[in-house]
Write an enzyme that holds these catalytic residues in place. Structure first.
Site, mmCIF file in Angstrom:
data_model
loop_
_atom_site.group_PDB
_atom_site.id
_atom_site.type_symbol
_atom_site.label_atom_id
_atom_site.label_comp_id
_atom_site.label_asym_id
_atom_site.label_seq_id
_atom_site.Cartn_x
_atom_site.Cartn_y
_atom_site.Cartn_z
ATOM 1 N N CYS A 31 0.868 -1.177 0.000
ATOM 2 C CA CYS A 31 0.000 0.000 0.000
ATOM 3 C C CYS A 31 0.902 1.223 0.000
ATOM 4 C CB CYS A 31 -0.899 -0.003 1.235
ATOM 5 S SG CYS A 31 -2.272 1.164 1.083
ATOM 6 N N CYS A 35 -0.070 4.296 1.633
ATOM 7 C CA CYS A 35 -0.412 5.309 2.653
ATOM 8 C C CYS A 35 0.710 5.570 3.653
ATOM 9 C CB CYS A 35 -1.721 4.957 3.356
ATOM 10 S SG CYS A 35 -1.700 3.373 4.216
ATOM 11 N N CYS A 62 -3.836 6.175 -0.101
ATOM 12 C CA CYS A 62 -3.279 4.877 -0.512
ATOM 13 C C CYS A 62 -2.831 4.828 -1.974
ATOM 14 C CB CYS A 62 -4.293 3.772 -0.220
ATOM 15 S SG CYS A 62 -4.713 3.670 1.531
ATOM 16 N N LYS A 96 -12.310 -4.997 2.302
ATOM 17 C CA LYS A 96 -11.731 -4.120 3.326
ATOM 18 C C LYS A 96 -12.624 -2.901 3.463
ATOM 19 C CE LYS A 96 -7.646 -1.383 4.423
ATOM 20 N NZ LYS A 96 -6.226 -1.129 4.165
ATOM 21 N N ARG A 150 -10.956 7.606 3.549
ATOM 22 C CA ARG A 150 -10.680 6.585 2.539
ATOM 23 C C ARG A 150 -11.965 6.031 1.918
ATOM 24 N NH1 ARG A 150 -5.442 6.584 3.736
ATOM 25 N NH2 ARG A 150 -4.548 5.673 5.624
ATOM 26 N N GLU A 162 -16.491 -8.272 -4.224
ATOM 27 C CA GLU A 162 -15.053 -7.921 -4.193
ATOM 28 C C GLU A 162 -14.206 -9.198 -4.082
ATOM 29 O OE1 GLU A 162 -13.194 -5.149 -4.199
ATOM 30 O OE2 GLU A 162 -14.518 -3.443 -3.769
ATOM 31 N N LYS A 190 -11.778 -7.687 6.391
ATOM 32 C CA LYS A 190 -11.146 -6.817 7.387
ATOM 33 C C LYS A 190 -12.035 -5.635 7.660
ATOM 34 C CE LYS A 190 -7.249 -3.798 7.750
ATOM 35 N NZ LYS A 190 -6.430 -2.936 6.977
#
Ligand code: PBG
Length: 333
Positions: free
Chosen positions: A118, A120, A128, A194, A216, A232, A247
């Site tokens: 990532c 970020c 990100c 996520k 985000r 997803e 998550k």
């Protein structure tokens, strides 16, 4: 009348009927790597969790390995002056995560090393990916994530774990690793479902990765959706993921359970995130919860939902202090 209480009459009987367990092999232990020597900075909002420099990191990884844990997940933390708009430090072959991968692989060769992919932690703006008109530009970010995965794989990572929630990121990483001949040695753990969660709060202290403006929500999922998480996960499997993830953990076990029923072909991972750790830890430190028991119960809940692996900040402490107590010693076949 059905006599359910027969299943519960004493510890040996309860153990015999228990069909969900937690073992060392279930855990993936996260680490925050920083530059320097002899560094072991405790994260304020996560007592018991530290930022480590390479030397202290390797020592801790050895200890964790000796407890039976064989998987770690690495995050890099860098000073602000090394951050830029493009998150260049994230795909620098001599960046902190590449160094950490090499150091762990050299010192503890049988440790499975996973690296979070990532930007970020490395961008000056804390988002990100690459910004365009104050939003993250999906397609322009993909090659940077692919490059990051490539340098981690080249450094020796066994798994790369893209967490940026860009569409097409699994396909981009898969293609890059194939192109460079590294795909066979490096698998992809996809942070698939996520959610844009307030439970990541303490992580952002640990990784110094809070967005400098906005949030985000244009890339991480809206938690007020029932089926998007499954879509997803399906897309990531189609794009070539070797494992998928939901998550945060505890508040999202409905998604884990439904996905595991539907997509049986690859293992599911769940991430007991920073805020979950901090909640349990803070309440325990106050004497309001019985820590070993609530931790065990939370981990079992994730396994019961169908997670094959659990990323947990509690992994080390659990194995060190509590695993013996909760093992099914009396289980007869
Ligand atoms: C990086 C990343 C985050 C977490 C894992 N990878 C932070 C975020 O998305 O803001 C959170 C982990 C945790 O809370 O323990 N994008």
């Amino acid at each position: 009348m059905k006599r359910f209480r027969d299943y519960r009459k004493d510890q040996a009987t309860r153990d015999r009927f228990a069909d969900v367990e937690v073992n060392a092999d279930d855990f993936i232990y996260p680490y925050f790597a920083v530059e320097g020597k002899g560094v072991k900075n405790e994260i304020k909002s996560m007592p018991g969790i530290y930022q480590f420099s390479l030397d202290t990191l390797v020592e801790d990884v050895k200890e964790v390995r000796s407890l039976g844990i064989n998987k770690v997940l690495l995050f890099g933390v860098i000073p602000n002056e090394q951050k830029d708009e493009r998150g260049s430090a994230g795909y620098d072959e001599n960046g902190i995560v590449c160094q950490a991968i090499r150091a762990i692989k050299a010192a503890v060769p049988d440790m499975i090393v996973m690296a979070d992919v990532c930007l970020c932690e490395y961008t000056s703006h804390g988002h990100c990916g690459l910004l365009k008109n104050n939003d993250v530009d999906n397609d322009a970010t993909l090659p940077l994530l692919a490059q990051e995965a490539y340098v981690y794989a080249k450094a020796g990572a066994d798994w790369v774990a893209p967490s940026a929630m860009m569409d097409g990121q699994i396909e981009a990483l898969d293609a890059k690793l194939k192109e460079t001949g590294l795909r066979k040695g490096c698998k992809i753990m996809a942070y698939s479902a996520k959610y844009a969660s307030a439970f990541y709060g303490p992580f952002r202290d640990a990784a110094d990765s809070a967005p400098s403006f906005g949030d985000r929500k244009t890339y991480q999922m809206d938690f007020r959706t029932r089926n998007q998480g499954l879509a997803e996960i399906e897309a990531d499997i189609e794009e070539g993921a070797d494992m998928t993830m939901v998550k945060p953990g505890m508040a999202y076990l409905d998604i884990v359970a439904r996905a595991v029923e539907k997509y049986k072909e690859i293992p599911m991972v769940t991430y007991q995130v920073s805020g979950e750790y901090s909640m349990l830890k803070a309440a325990s430190m106050n004497g309001w919860l019985d820590e070993p028991r609530v931790v065990f119960e939370s981990l079992i809940a994730m396994k019961r939902a169908g997670a094959r692996y659990i990323i947990s900040y509690y992994a080390k402490e659990y194995m060190q202090k509590w695993n013996d107590r909760f093992q099914l010693k009396n289980k007869s076949v």
